[in-house]
Design a protein around this motif. Structure first.
Motif, PDB file in Angstrom:
ATOM      1  N   ASN A   5      44.593  50.812  41.488  1.00 37.85           N
ATOM      2  CA  ASN A   5      44.101  49.546  42.014  1.00 37.85           C
ATOM      3  C   ASN A   5      43.807  48.514  40.930  1.00 37.85           C
ATOM      4  O   ASN A   5      43.468  47.375  41.240  1.00 37.85           O
ATOM      5  N   SER A   6      43.889  48.895  39.660  1.00 34.96           N
ATOM      6  CA  SER A   6      43.559  47.939  38.597  1.00 34.96           C
ATOM      7  C   SER A   6      44.753  47.027  38.309  1.00 34.96           C
ATOM      8  O   SER A   6      45.894  47.455  38.328  1.00 34.96           O
ATOM      9  N   PRO A   7      44.467  45.764  38.064  1.00 33.73           N
ATOM     10  CA  PRO A   7      45.552  44.818  37.786  1.00 33.73           C
ATOM     11  C   PRO A   7      46.146  45.064  36.400  1.00 33.73           C
ATOM     12  O   PRO A   7      45.512  45.661  35.530  1.00 33.73           O
ATOM     13  N   CYS A   8      47.355  44.592  36.208  1.00 28.77           N
ATOM     14  CA  CYS A   8      48.010  44.732  34.911  1.00 28.77           C
ATOM     15  C   CYS A   8      47.302  43.852  33.881  1.00 28.77           C
ATOM     16  O   CYS A   8      46.467  43.004  34.227  1.00 28.77           O
ATOM     17  N   ALA A   9      47.645  44.030  32.609  1.00 29.46           N
ATOM     18  CA  ALA A   9      46.980  43.297  31.530  1.00 29.46           C
ATOM     19  C   ALA A   9      47.181  41.791  31.656  1.00 29.46           C
ATOM     20  O   ALA A   9      46.277  41.008  31.360  1.00 29.46           O
ATOM     21  N   SER A  10      48.346  41.380  32.119  1.00 23.75           N
ATOM     22  CA  SER A  10      48.600  39.939  32.238  1.00 23.75           C
ATOM     23  C   SER A  10      47.752  39.314  33.338  1.00 23.75           C
ATOM     24  O   SER A  10      47.168  38.239  33.136  1.00 23.75           O
ATOM     25  N   CYS A  11      47.686  39.971  34.460  1.00 22.59           N
ATOM     26  CA  CYS A  11      46.885  39.431  35.557  1.00 22.59           C
ATOM     27  C   CYS A  11      45.395  39.434  35.211  1.00 22.59           C
ATOM     28  O   CYS A  11      44.654  38.537  35.607  1.00 22.59           O
ATOM     29  N   LYS A  12      44.955  40.456  34.462  1.00 23.60           N
ATOM     30  CA  LYS A  12      43.565  40.488  34.007  1.00 23.60           C
ATOM     31  C   LYS A  12      43.280  39.303  33.097  1.00 23.60           C
ATOM     32  O   LYS A  12      42.277  38.616  33.256  1.00 23.60           O
ATOM     33  N   LEU A  13      44.167  39.077  32.125  1.00 21.47           N
ATOM     34  CA  LEU A  13      43.959  37.997  31.160  1.00 21.47           C
ATOM     35  C   LEU A  13      44.021  36.632  31.841  1.00 21.47           C
ATOM     36  O   LEU A  13      43.235  35.739  31.533  1.00 21.47           O
ATOM     37  N   LYS A  15      43.338  36.104  34.900  1.00 19.09           N
ATOM     38  CA  LYS A  15      42.327  36.118  35.959  1.00 19.09           C
ATOM     39  C   LYS A  15      42.913  35.766  37.319  1.00 19.09           C
ATOM     40  O   LYS A  15      42.476  34.856  38.026  1.00 19.09           O
ATOM     41  N   ARG A  16      43.948  36.533  37.656  1.00 18.51           N
ATOM     42  CA  ARG A  16      44.561  36.353  38.968  1.00 18.51           C
ATOM     43  C   ARG A  16      44.780  37.713  39.608  1.00 18.51           C
ATOM     44  O   ARG A  16      44.715  38.749  38.954  1.00 18.51           O
ATOM     45  N   ARG A  17      45.043  37.684  40.896  1.00 15.85           N
ATOM     46  CA  ARG A  17      45.263  38.910  41.649  1.00 15.85           C
ATOM     47  C   ARG A  17      46.653  39.442  41.311  1.00 15.85           C
ATOM     48  O   ARG A  17      47.628  38.699  41.286  1.00 15.85           O
TER      49      ARG A  17
END
Length: 171
Positions: A5-13, A15-17
């Motif tokens: 369920n964790s977002p990928c590194a790009s989406c984390k950086l 800050k998007r779903r």
């Protein structure tokens, strides 16, 4: 979507779903956020996304690997990036080729000295005549052997010895 369920590194950086069909997820896992951060800093997320979408799926992993390498090289050397590393390695190869040519000439010199000192023991024919050897030693041996170097810092002290055959100094 990244791992579970964790977002990928790009989406984390960014800050998007992280969507199920996220183009970054297979190549920028959430456990390695620095990998995407450096690529994003150099190339931008939008440009990386466009590049990946234009490539066939089987080439994307190699493209990401290249982007990460170039981004890391650009971070270490902002002006030249990986071209600076390539240039450095090419200069090193040229210097080593020059050293090899000098060493080969020294070996030839020793072989000819041995053949001159002991002509009765000669088992192989002489490869160069004495005039040819003199020509090689006096006329820039590395250039004659087609070894070019952009950095000619090789020391030629080994040639400032007595000639193998004639007993005079070569400068």
């Amino acid at each position: 979507m990244g791992n579970g369920n964790s977002p990928c590194a790009s989406c984390k950086l960014l800050k998007r779903r992280c969507a199920k069909d996220c183009v970054f997820a297979p190549y920028f896992p959430s456990d390695d956020p620095h990998k995407f951060a450096i690529v994003h800093k150099v190339f931008g997320a939008s440009n990386v996304s466009k590049m990946l979408q234009e490539l066939p799926v089987h080439q994307r992993a190699d493209a990401v690997s290249s982007l990460v390498y170039e981004a890391n090289a650009r971070a270490m050397d902002p002006v030249y990036g990986c071209v600076g590393a390539i240039s450095y390695l090419q200069n090193q190869v040229s210097q080593l080729q020059m050293q090899l040519a000098v060493t080969q000439a020294e070996i030839l010199c020793v072989q000819m000295q041995q053949e001159h000192d002991q002509p009765a023991l000669r088992t192989t024919p002489i490869l160069l005549e004495a005039d040819d050897k003199s020509f090689l030693l006096q006329n820039n041996l590395p250039q004659f052997l087609n070894f070019t170097s952009s950095n000619n810092n090789v020391v030629y002290d080994s040639f400032k010895k007595e000639s193998c055959l004639y007993g005079f100094l070569i400068d």
